[in-house]
Design an enzyme around this catalytic site. Structure first.
Site, mmCIF file in Angstrom:
data_model
loop_
_atom_site.group_PDB
_atom_site.id
_atom_site.type_symbol
_atom_site.label_atom_id
_atom_site.label_comp_id
_atom_site.label_asym_id
_atom_site.label_seq_id
_atom_site.Cartn_x
_atom_site.Cartn_y
_atom_site.Cartn_z
ATOM 1 N N LYS A 36 0.938 -1.263 0.082
ATOM 2 C CA LYS A 36 0.198 -0.055 -0.018
ATOM 3 C C LYS A 36 0.965 1.285 0.069
ATOM 4 O O LYS A 36 2.123 1.519 0.065
ATOM 5 C CB LYS A 36 -0.858 0.004 1.413
ATOM 6 C CG LYS A 36 -0.239 0.077 2.449
ATOM 7 C CD LYS A 36 -1.249 -0.293 3.682
ATOM 8 C CE LYS A 36 -0.535 -0.399 5.005
ATOM 9 N NZ LYS A 36 -1.679 -0.138 6.091
ATOM 10 N N TYR A 255 16.113 29.943 8.031
ATOM 11 C CA TYR A 255 14.837 30.831 8.218
ATOM 12 C C TYR A 255 14.914 30.920 9.895
ATOM 13 O O TYR A 255 14.969 30.102 10.637
ATOM 14 C CB TYR A 255 13.633 29.954 7.965
ATOM 15 C CG TYR A 255 13.268 30.099 6.311
ATOM 16 C CD1 TYR A 255 13.258 31.499 5.817
ATOM 17 C CD2 TYR A 255 13.308 29.036 5.611
ATOM 18 C CE1 TYR A 255 13.051 31.590 4.366
ATOM 19 C CE2 TYR A 255 13.107 29.368 4.048
ATOM 20 C CZ TYR A 255 12.868 30.403 3.687
ATOM 21 O OH TYR A 255 12.709 30.630 2.251
#
Ligand SMILES: Cc1ncc(COP(=O)(O)O)c(C=O)c1O
Length: 358
Positions: A36, A255
């Protein structure tokens, strides 16, 4: 590798090795390989085609099963969440898929349908996880209904799922195993209970069908189990160094300037970020493998870049290739620094990452 290209190298020899390891661990059981979520980020079709020794494949959704059939995969495929609407049954039949039944709605749809041929059904019992599955007291009713239905193949597979298999000593494991044994006692149907952690921890619960995901991809389902089992990582994520710069003590990087250098040093910028699936929440200090050593992540992860502290004496150069996880740097370890699980890191690899096979 081109500069600025992020690659996920998929090692198909490691995949085969891991499947063989599972088979050696549980020689009397069949293996339903769980594919999956794009085979845990490794590429659905690529992984399916590289597993000829698997006995069946498990997927979560119908479209995953159809993608496998469209790619020419002929092995049995089981829908691990079953079907969601009555229209799905015709598609399941035409494509020769197997389905789980885990609730009353599905039971009614399947029993009332008008099918050309019977479907192979896995009946899912909730033995304690309380996610999918019928209640134990409903078992006899579901079992009889399915056995009597002309729409259902004569032999069922009885299945359940362990909630805490990766915590070997959790009492819930033995309680779930005991309940599963009690419910299925005396029935000749095939049974399936364990995922990767359960395969390692509970040989008495191997039954006829194993359902490994993580282990196939070389990820240890619990701490240190990889050493014992010698499974190998299938995905190695790599990206290149695109800048090397000197900074002085006290300067910040990235940042928000939330990392400041305690001393003069060299920083490297690697062209990978959360836009590629590298976890944005990876902490300062998350290891990155570069030129044979581990260097720490510093500052915030950007969309396309991360920074690492190369040290004052660095001789690293633009174009050098770093490993973010995989061979030499277990994804389990990186996941810990990002306060998540390896499954999530693997599944989150984005489409701009170039997949290659070795
Ligand atoms: C029903 C079921 N079986 C097996 C697996 C495979 O689990 P693992 O990746 O831990 O081996 C999963 C994955 O979540 C699952 O939902």
């Amino acid at each position: 590798m081109n500069l600025r290209t992020v690659t996920a190298e998929i090692d198909l020899f490691a995949l085969t090795h891991n499947l063989n390891t599972i088979k050696k661990t549980a020689p009397n059981s069949q293996v339903l390989a769980v594919l999956k979520a794009n085979a845990y980020g490794h590429g659905l079709e690529r992984i399916a085609k590289a597993l000829p020794q698997a006995d069946a494949f498990g997927v979560a959704r119908l479209d995953e099963a159809l993608a496998l059939r469209a790619a020419g995969v002929v092995k049995p495929i089981v829908l691990l969440e079953g079907f969601f609407a009555k229209e799905d049954l015709a598609v399941i039949g035409v494509n020769n898929l197997q389905t789980i039944v885990h609730n009353q709605e599905q039971l009614e749809i399947i029993c009332q349908a008008n099918l050309d041929r019977p479907l192979k059904v896995w009946l899912k019992i909730d033995t304690g996880m309380h996610r999918l599955g019928i209640n134990p007291e409903e078992f006899n009713y579901f079992y009889e209904q399915l056995k009597q239905s002309e729409n259902v193949h004569d032999s069922l597979v009885l299945m359940s799922h362990l909630a805490c298999a990766d915590e070997i000593s959790s009492p819930s494991n033995q309680q779930q195993i005991a309940l599963f044994n009690k419910i299925s006692a005396g029935l000749s149907e095939h049974k399936s209970l364990v995922n990767s952690a359960g395969i390692c921890a509970f040989p008495a619960a191997h039954f006829q069908w194993l359902r490994p995901g993580l282990m196939l991809y070389g990820v240890s389902p619990m701490q240190n189990i990889d050493k014992k089992l010698a499974i190998k990582p299938v995905m190695t994520l790599k990206a290149s160094l695109i800048a090397v710069r000197k900074i002085t003590q006290g300067e910040s990087v990235g940042y928000g300037g939330n990392w400041q250098s305690k001393e003069d040093t060299t920083i490297g910028v690697i062209a990978i970020g959360y836009g590629d699936g590298y976890p944005r929440h990876a902490e300062n200090g998350t290891p990155v493998l570069l030129n044979g050593r581990r260097v720490p992540l510093i500052g915030r992860v950007s969309m396309d870049m991360i920074s690492v502290d190369l040290g004052i004496d660095s001789i690293d150069e633009i174009g050098d290739v770093a490993t973010l996880w995989g061979k030499g740097l277990p994804v389990e370890e990186v996941a810990t620094y990002a306060t998540t699980i390896p499954d999530e890191l693997l599944c989150n690899i984005t489409r701009r990452v170039q997949m290659t096979t070795v």
